[in-house]
Design an enzyme around this catalytic site. Structure first.
Site, short mmCIF file in Angstrom:
data_model
loop_
_atom_site.label_atom_id
_atom_site.label_comp_id
_atom_site.label_asym_id
_atom_site.label_seq_id
_atom_site.Cartn_x
_atom_site.Cartn_y
_atom_site.Cartn_z
N LYS A 10 1.15 -1.16 -0.04
CA LYS A 10 -0.22 0.18 -0.23
C LYS A 10 0.89 1.58 -0.21
O LYS A 10 2.26 0.89 0.81
CB LYS A 10 -1.10 0.45 1.37
CG LYS A 10 -1.94 -1.12 1.41
CD LYS A 10 -2.98 -1.10 2.29
CE LYS A 10 -3.73 -2.44 2.43
NZ LYS A 10 -4.68 -2.57 3.82
N TYR A 50 -12.53 -2.39 -3.70
CA TYR A 50 -13.04 -2.28 -2.55
C TYR A 50 -14.41 -1.97 -2.04
O TYR A 50 -15.25 -2.06 -0.89
CB TYR A 50 -12.58 -0.85 -1.14
CG TYR A 50 -11.16 -1.09 -0.91
CD1 TYR A 50 -10.58 -2.16 0.11
CD2 TYR A 50 -10.11 -0.43 -1.22
CE1 TYR A 50 -9.18 -2.68 0.27
CE2 TYR A 50 -8.86 -0.51 -0.94
CZ TYR A 50 -8.53 -1.14 -0.13
OH TYR A 50 -7.04 -1.70 0.18
N PHE A 58 -15.93 3.65 6.73
CA PHE A 58 -14.32 3.94 6.57
C PHE A 58 -14.59 3.69 4.91
O PHE A 58 -13.11 4.07 5.15
CB PHE A 58 -14.06 2.48 7.69
CG PHE A 58 -14.23 1.30 6.48
CD1 PHE A 58 -13.06 1.02 5.71
CD2 PHE A 58 -15.02 0.39 8.04
CE1 PHE A 58 -14.10 -0.04 5.38
CE2 PHE A 58 -15.35 -0.63 7.26
CZ PHE A 58 -15.03 -1.05 6.29
N ARG A 86 -1.73 -14.30 2.92
CA ARG A 86 -2.28 -14.15 4.08
C ARG A 86 -1.11 -14.34 5.90
O ARG A 86 -1.96 -13.31 6.82
CB ARG A 86 -3.58 -14.38 4.20
CG ARG A 86 -4.89 -13.67 3.34
CD ARG A 86 -6.22 -14.13 3.28
NE ARG A 86 -6.62 -13.12 3.93
CZ ARG A 86 -6.95 -12.23 3.87
NH1 ARG A 86 -6.60 -11.26 3.20
NH2 ARG A 86 -7.26 -11.77 5.11
N THR A 92 -5.15 -7.67 10.61
CA THR A 92 -5.29 -6.63 9.99
C THR A 92 -4.74 -5.40 10.82
O THR A 92 -4.53 -4.03 10.97
CB THR A 92 -6.49 -6.44 9.73
OG1 THR A 92 -7.15 -7.49 8.46
CG2 THR A 92 -6.70 -5.00 9.43
N ARG A 103 2.82 -6.62 9.10
CA ARG A 103 2.67 -6.31 9.61
C ARG A 103 2.10 -6.06 11.11
O ARG A 103 2.77 -4.79 11.65
CB ARG A 103 0.23 -6.25 9.84
CG ARG A 103 0.01 -5.70 8.59
CD ARG A 103 -1.40 -7.07 8.62
NE ARG A 103 -2.00 -6.27 7.14
CZ ARG A 103 -2.83 -6.90 6.63
NH1 ARG A 103 -3.72 -7.59 6.95
NH2 ARG A 103 -3.77 -6.24 5.12
N ASN A 113 -1.48 0.38 7.50
CA ASN A 113 -1.08 -1.65 7.56
C ASN A 113 -0.25 -2.53 6.30
O ASN A 113 -0.10 -3.68 6.42
CB ASN A 113 -1.88 -2.23 7.78
CG ASN A 113 -3.38 -3.17 6.84
OD1 ASN A 113 -2.81 -2.82 5.88
ND2 ASN A 113 -4.13 -3.24 7.05
N HIS A 116 -2.13 -5.82 1.23
CA HIS A 116 -3.02 -6.56 1.12
C HIS A 116 -2.95 -7.53 0.36
O HIS A 116 -2.46 -7.47 -0.65
CB HIS A 116 -4.40 -5.72 0.32
CG HIS A 116 -4.93 -6.07 -0.57
ND1 HIS A 116 -6.30 -5.85 0.59
CD2 HIS A 116 -4.81 -6.36 -1.29
CE1 HIS A 116 -6.90 -6.69 -0.36
NE2 HIS A 116 -6.51 -7.53 -1.66
N GLU A 127 -9.76 -9.77 -8.21
CA GLU A 127 -8.48 -8.79 -8.35
C GLU A 127 -7.40 -8.69 -9.27
O GLU A 127 -6.67 -7.38 -9.48
CB GLU A 127 -7.77 -8.98 -6.36
CG GLU A 127 -8.97 -8.03 -5.53
CD GLU A 127 -8.51 -8.72 -4.01
OE1 GLU A 127 -7.70 -9.20 -4.42
OE2 GLU A 127 -9.05 -7.92 -3.26
#
Length: 135
Positions: A10, A50, A58, A86, A92, A103, A113, A116, A127
């Site tokens: 990110k 998203y 949010f 993951r 998260t 993270r 964080n 993704h 995606e």
């Protein structure tokens, strides 16, 4: 089982110079890099990405953040890439992420964080097609 998943570093991770660290961890784990692109997302792509959060309070902040600067989009491939990545990312919320995860080691807050990853084969396919339509 060999599979593919989308990985994002990110904008906070790119801005902090963490792309190399994230890619090193991916390659050290044995995953193959299939596609890489550094780019700034447009709002429409971010909202599509998203989309499942569009009714949440949010959502706007999430889209604002992910479009705020360059990110690295990647597709990785390997055995159990979705669940493996993951696990490598960690929880998260970095406060709940264990040391040794991306993270847990690198993230500063819930939204910032660093990374993704797709959460299922279906979201990975969606995606990957969104970020790398010619793949």
């Amino acid at each position: 089982m060999s599979e593919r998943t989308l990985v994002l570093v990110k904008p906070d991770g790119v801005a902090r110079g963490l792309v190399g660290e994230v890619l090193k961890r991916i390659e050290t784990r044995g995953y193959k890099l299939v596609a890489l692109e550094l780019r700034t997302l447009d709002r429409a792509t971010a909202e599509n990405h998203y989309g499942e959060h569009s009714d949440k309070p949010f959502f706007k902040d999430l889209v604002d953040f992910i479009t705020s600067g360059p990110l690295l989009a990647a597709v990785i491939e390997g055995n159990d890439a979705i669940s493996g990545w993951r696990t490598m990312m960690g929880a998260t919320n970095p406060s709940n992420a264990v040391p040794g995860t991306i993270r847990g080691d690198l993230a500063t807050e819930m939204q910032n964080n660093v990374s993704h990853g797709s959460d299922s084969p279906e979201s990975a396919a969606r995606e990957i097609a969104l970020f790398f339509p010619n793949l």
